[in-house]
Design a protein around this motif. Structure first.
Motif, PDB file in Angstrom:
ATOM      1  N   LEU A 121     -18.867  32.629  -1.813  1.00 63.31           N
ATOM      2  CA  LEU A 121     -18.985  33.546  -0.447  1.00 63.31           C
ATOM      3  C   LEU A 121     -18.048  33.604   0.288  1.00 63.31           C
ATOM      4  O   LEU A 121     -17.028  33.180  -0.489  1.00 63.31           O
ATOM      5  N   PHE A 122     -17.709  34.597   1.427  1.00 61.73           N
ATOM      6  CA  PHE A 122     -16.639  35.419   1.077  1.00 61.73           C
ATOM      7  C   PHE A 122     -15.506  34.456   2.504  1.00 61.73           C
ATOM      8  O   PHE A 122     -14.341  33.414   2.223  1.00 61.73           O
ATOM      9  N   ASP A 123     -15.829  34.062   4.393  1.00 61.55           N
ATOM     10  CA  ASP A 123     -15.148  33.691   4.529  1.00 61.55           C
ATOM     11  C   ASP A 123     -16.229  31.704   5.070  1.00 61.55           C
ATOM     12  O   ASP A 123     -16.648  31.306   4.545  1.00 61.55           O
ATOM     13  N   ILE A 124     -14.958  30.985   5.449  1.00 62.13           N
ATOM     14  CA  ILE A 124     -15.064  29.505   5.591  1.00 62.13           C
ATOM     15  C   ILE A 124     -16.081  29.269   6.389  1.00 62.13           C
ATOM     16  O   ILE A 124     -17.019  28.358   6.381  1.00 62.13           O
ATOM     17  N   GLU A 125     -16.503  29.788   7.462  1.00 64.19           N
ATOM     18  CA  GLU A 125     -17.156  30.186   8.573  1.00 64.19           C
ATOM     19  C   GLU A 125     -18.892  30.118   8.008  1.00 64.19           C
ATOM     20  O   GLU A 125     -19.348  29.553   8.151  1.00 64.19           O
ATOM     21  N   THR A 126     -19.125  30.732   6.748  1.00 64.72           N
ATOM     22  CA  THR A 126     -20.116  30.775   6.058  1.00 64.72           C
ATOM     23  C   THR A 126     -20.185  29.940   4.957  1.00 64.72           C
ATOM     24  O   THR A 126     -21.652  29.731   5.665  1.00 64.72           O
ATOM     25  N   ALA A 127     -19.075  29.411   4.659  1.00 59.31           N
ATOM     26  CA  ALA A 127     -19.449  28.199   3.557  1.00 59.31           C
ATOM     27  C   ALA A 127     -19.777  27.116   4.842  1.00 59.31           C
ATOM     28  O   ALA A 127     -20.775  26.739   4.245  1.00 59.31           O
ATOM     29  N   VAL A 128     -18.871  26.255   5.543  1.00 52.32           N
ATOM     30  CA  VAL A 128     -19.385  25.656   6.381  1.00 52.32           C
ATOM     31  C   VAL A 128     -20.551  25.644   7.030  1.00 52.32           C
ATOM     32  O   VAL A 128     -21.603  24.443   6.939  1.00 52.32           O
ATOM     33  N   ALA A 129     -21.251  26.924   7.170  1.00 47.84           N
ATOM     34  CA  ALA A 129     -22.165  27.019   7.724  1.00 47.84           C
ATOM     35  C   ALA A 129     -23.007  26.641   6.927  1.00 47.84           C
ATOM     36  O   ALA A 129     -24.540  26.496   6.812  1.00 47.84           O
ATOM     37  N   ILE A 131     -23.037  24.697   4.478  1.00 52.14           N
ATOM     38  CA  ILE A 131     -22.810  23.296   3.876  1.00 52.14           C
ATOM     39  C   ILE A 131     -23.848  22.816   5.562  1.00 52.14           C
ATOM     40  O   ILE A 131     -24.994  21.859   4.348  1.00 52.14           O
ATOM     41  N   ARG A 132     -23.586  22.818   6.206  1.00 54.53           N
ATOM     42  CA  ARG A 132     -24.066  22.056   7.598  1.00 54.53           C
ATOM     43  C   ARG A 132     -25.755  22.376   7.218  1.00 54.53           C
ATOM     44  O   ARG A 132     -26.979  21.253   7.595  1.00 54.53           O
ATOM     45  N   SER A 133     -26.353  23.990   6.892  1.00 57.68           N
ATOM     46  CA  SER A 133     -27.859  23.832   6.980  1.00 57.68           C
ATOM     47  C   SER A 133     -28.527  23.187   5.701  1.00 57.68           C
ATOM     48  O   SER A 133     -29.937  23.471   5.316  1.00 57.68           O
ATOM     49  N   GLY A 134     -27.612  23.026   4.506  1.00 51.51           N
ATOM     50  CA  GLY A 134     -28.208  22.297   3.039  1.00 51.51           C
ATOM     51  C   GLY A 134     -28.288  23.506   1.810  1.00 51.51           C
ATOM     52  O   GLY A 134     -28.539  23.489   0.668  1.00 51.51           O
ATOM     53  N   GLU A 135     -27.600  25.006   2.776  1.00 51.97           N
ATOM     54  CA  GLU A 135     -27.899  26.018   1.495  1.00 51.97           C
ATOM     55  C   GLU A 135     -26.860  25.526   0.067  1.00 51.97           C
ATOM     56  O   GLU A 135     -27.258  26.029  -0.350  1.00 51.97           O
ATOM     57  N   ILE A 136     -25.753  25.389   0.223  1.00 53.92           N
ATOM     58  CA  ILE A 136     -24.917  24.696  -0.746  1.00 53.92           C
ATOM     59  C   ILE A 136     -24.948  23.656  -0.394  1.00 53.92           C
ATOM     60  O   ILE A 136     -24.295  22.596   0.579  1.00 53.92           O
ATOM     61  N   ASP A 137     -23.872  23.139  -1.536  1.00 54.60           N
ATOM     62  CA  ASP A 137     -24.155  21.590  -1.694  1.00 54.60           C
ATOM     63  C   ASP A 137     -22.034  20.882  -1.231  1.00 54.60           C
ATOM     64  O   ASP A 137     -21.737  19.977  -0.892  1.00 54.60           O
ATOM     65  N   ALA A 138     -21.649  21.884  -1.734  1.00 51.51           N
ATOM     66  CA  ALA A 138     -19.662  21.903  -1.952  1.00 51.51           C
ATOM     67  C   ALA A 138     -19.112  23.352  -1.814  1.00 51.51           C
ATOM     68  O   ALA A 138     -19.839  24.489  -2.287  1.00 51.51           O
ATOM     69  N   SER A 139     -18.002  23.431  -1.167  1.00 53.76           N
ATOM     70  CA  SER A 139     -17.577  24.557  -1.256  1.00 53.76           C
ATOM     71  C   SER A 139     -15.806  24.537  -1.716  1.00 53.76           C
ATOM     72  O   SER A 139     -15.624  23.203  -0.665  1.00 53.76           O
ATOM     73  N   PHE A 140     -15.006  25.080  -2.311  1.00 49.30           N
ATOM     74  CA  PHE A 140     -13.565  25.063  -1.633  1.00 49.30           C
ATOM     75  C   PHE A 140     -13.021  25.550  -0.848  1.00 49.30           C
ATOM     76  O   PHE A 140     -13.117  27.297  -1.201  1.00 49.30           O
ATOM     77  N   ARG A 141     -11.753  25.339  -0.403  1.00 53.28           N
ATOM     78  CA  ARG A 141     -11.596  26.496   0.665  1.00 53.28           C
ATOM     79  C   ARG A 141      -9.816  25.589   1.101  1.00 53.28           C
ATOM     80  O   ARG A 141      -9.922  24.899   0.198  1.00 53.28           O
ATOM     81  N   ALA A 142      -8.997  26.384   1.906  1.00 46.96           N
ATOM     82  CA  ALA A 142      -7.680  25.664   2.481  1.00 46.96           C
ATOM     83  C   ALA A 142      -8.266  25.524   3.631  1.00 46.96           C
ATOM     84  O   ALA A 142      -8.188  26.036   4.000  1.00 46.96           O
ATOM     85  N   ASP A 153     -18.996  16.349  10.858  1.00 50.24           N
ATOM     86  CA  ASP A 153     -19.940  16.222   9.878  1.00 50.24           C
ATOM     87  C   ASP A 153     -19.434  17.083   8.539  1.00 50.24           C
ATOM     88  O   ASP A 153     -20.737  16.439   7.264  1.00 50.24           O
ATOM     89  N   ILE A 154     -17.955  17.481   8.708  1.00 52.43           N
ATOM     90  CA  ILE A 154     -17.785  18.320   7.236  1.00 52.43           C
ATOM     91  C   ILE A 154     -16.851  16.879   6.737  1.00 52.43           C
ATOM     92  O   ILE A 154     -15.820  17.446   7.267  1.00 52.43           O
ATOM     93  N   ALA A 155     -16.849  16.529   5.409  1.00 48.38           N
ATOM     94  CA  ALA A 155     -16.114  15.583   5.112  1.00 48.38           C
ATOM     95  C   ALA A 155     -14.735  16.869   4.135  1.00 48.38           C
ATOM     96  O   ALA A 155     -15.467  17.756   3.223  1.00 48.38           O
ATOM     97  N   SER A 156     -13.195  16.938   3.674  1.00 50.25           N
ATOM     98  CA  SER A 156     -12.843  17.799   2.783  1.00 50.25           C
ATOM     99  C   SER A 156     -11.932  16.679   2.273  1.00 50.25           C
ATOM    100  O   SER A 156     -11.454  15.691   2.560  1.00 50.25           O
ATOM    101  N   VAL A 157     -11.557  16.826   1.036  1.00 50.87           N
ATOM    102  CA  VAL A 157     -10.365  16.315   0.699  1.00 50.87           C
ATOM    103  C   VAL A 157      -9.801  17.563  -0.515  1.00 50.87           C
ATOM    104  O   VAL A 157     -10.435  18.505  -1.353  1.00 50.87           O
TER     105      VAL A 157
END
Length: 315
Positions: A121-129, A131-142, A153-157
């Motif tokens: 996925l290209f941008d962080i907004e798409t990735a977060v959306a 994750i929240r919809s359940g389409e993906i389980d996790a994403s790597f971002r800065a 509701d989004i956790a990060s480490v």
């Protein structure tokens, strides 16, 4: 058609008695009778004949029984298809050649028993959306870029600090250097056509430029990494930044150089994002693997933007 009602019908047919079926289903005999009556009204036929010895299937009941069993099997398969313990772990790695993709290859080698679906996925907004919809389980971002906090509701480490390297062609003034300091890069043209305004990596390079007075050009169309390598190889005036773990292959004749950057070493902060309520068992395994396989953060002699803190936003 209500699945619990169909399940009750099959239980009565197998047990031959309403009372035994009620015990098997952990409901009252009255509830079993109501379910069977509702199913008979729905189908418009009688399914059982009540006898002193119990319940006997009518001709219509015998005809319906194999279909009822198939309905239950289909329902079980449907539930299993979305079971978090059976479906693949779906992870966004942004692109195929960058460090997160390498991290997931390492995870797959360590845990080949876990099914994976790799997304890009290209941008962080798409990735977060996603994750929240359940389409993906996790994403790597800065995270987290200034003014763009993650939803609660989004956790990060933070999982990896990746050093930047300078990539030059053989004719560049710095091509023969074993390493270069950030100060030595001032005045050199660093070409990065893949920087897109509004992305987290654009925020990172904006801060790098502001901190050290570098010249980063994002002009021209982005034709991909192969075209970038061709241009860098043929243009002595241009260099580019490349993550130390980015995997690239270039023709032998290009003579490209990857040169470590020091004093300080700019590092790109990769974090793993996931939904706090995601129950997929493999997600915990992935987090544990990354914690054990990646190094510490903010080591001496490195630089990251002030917003790229090593805080842990996870339960």
């Amino acid at each position: 058609m209500d699945i619990d009602t169909v399940r009750t019908f099959v239980a009565v047919a197998d047990a031959g008695q309403f009372q035994e079926a009620a015990a098997e289903l952990a409901v009252t005999q009255q509830a079993v009778s109501k379910r069977i009556a509702a199913l008979e009204r729905n189908l418009g036929v009688r399914l059982f004949t009540r006898t002193p010895r119990g319940a006997r299937l009518t001709i219509d009941g015998q005809a319906f029984l194999p279909h009822a069993r198939e309905l239950l099997r289909v329902a079980e398969r449907a539930a299993a298809s979305v079971s978090t313990g059976r479906r693949p772990l779906r992870v966004d790695v942004i692109a195929s050649r960058v460090a997160p993709s390498g991290l997931m290859r390492g995870f797959h080698r360590a845990h080949p028993e876990i099914d994976l679906d790799v997304m890009m996925l290209f941008d962080i907004e798409t990735a977060v959306a996603a994750i929240r919809s359940g389409e993906i389980d996790a994403s790597f971002r800065a995270v987290a870029a200034p003014g763009r906090p993650l939803p609660d509701d989004i956790a990060s480490v933070r999982v990896l600090d990746e050093p930047l390297q300078l990539l030059t062609g053989p004719g560049h003034a710095l091509a023969s250097a074993r390493s270069v300091t950030v100060a030595q890069l001032v005045g050199h043209r660093i070409w990065m056509p893949g920087i897109v305004p509004g992305t987290e990596w654009a925020a990172y390079y904006d801060d790098l430029v502001a901190e050290f007075g570098l010249t980063i050009e994002a002009t021209g169309p982005n034709f991909g990494s192969d075209a970038l390598l061709d241009t860098i190889a043929d243009t002595p005036a241009l260099a580019t930044f490349m993550g130390a773990q980015t995997r690239l292959v270039w023709p032998a004749g290009h003579g490209l150089r990857r040169i470590p950057v020091t004093d300080p070493t700019p590092v790109y902060p990769h974090s793993l994002l996931w939904h706090r309520d995601n129950p997929h068992p493999a997600l915990a395994t992935l987090r544990a693997h990354l914690a054990a396989a990646t190094a510490g953060h903010d080591e001496a002699g490195t630089w990251t933007p002030g917003w790229a803190t090593p805080r842990r936003r996870c339960r």
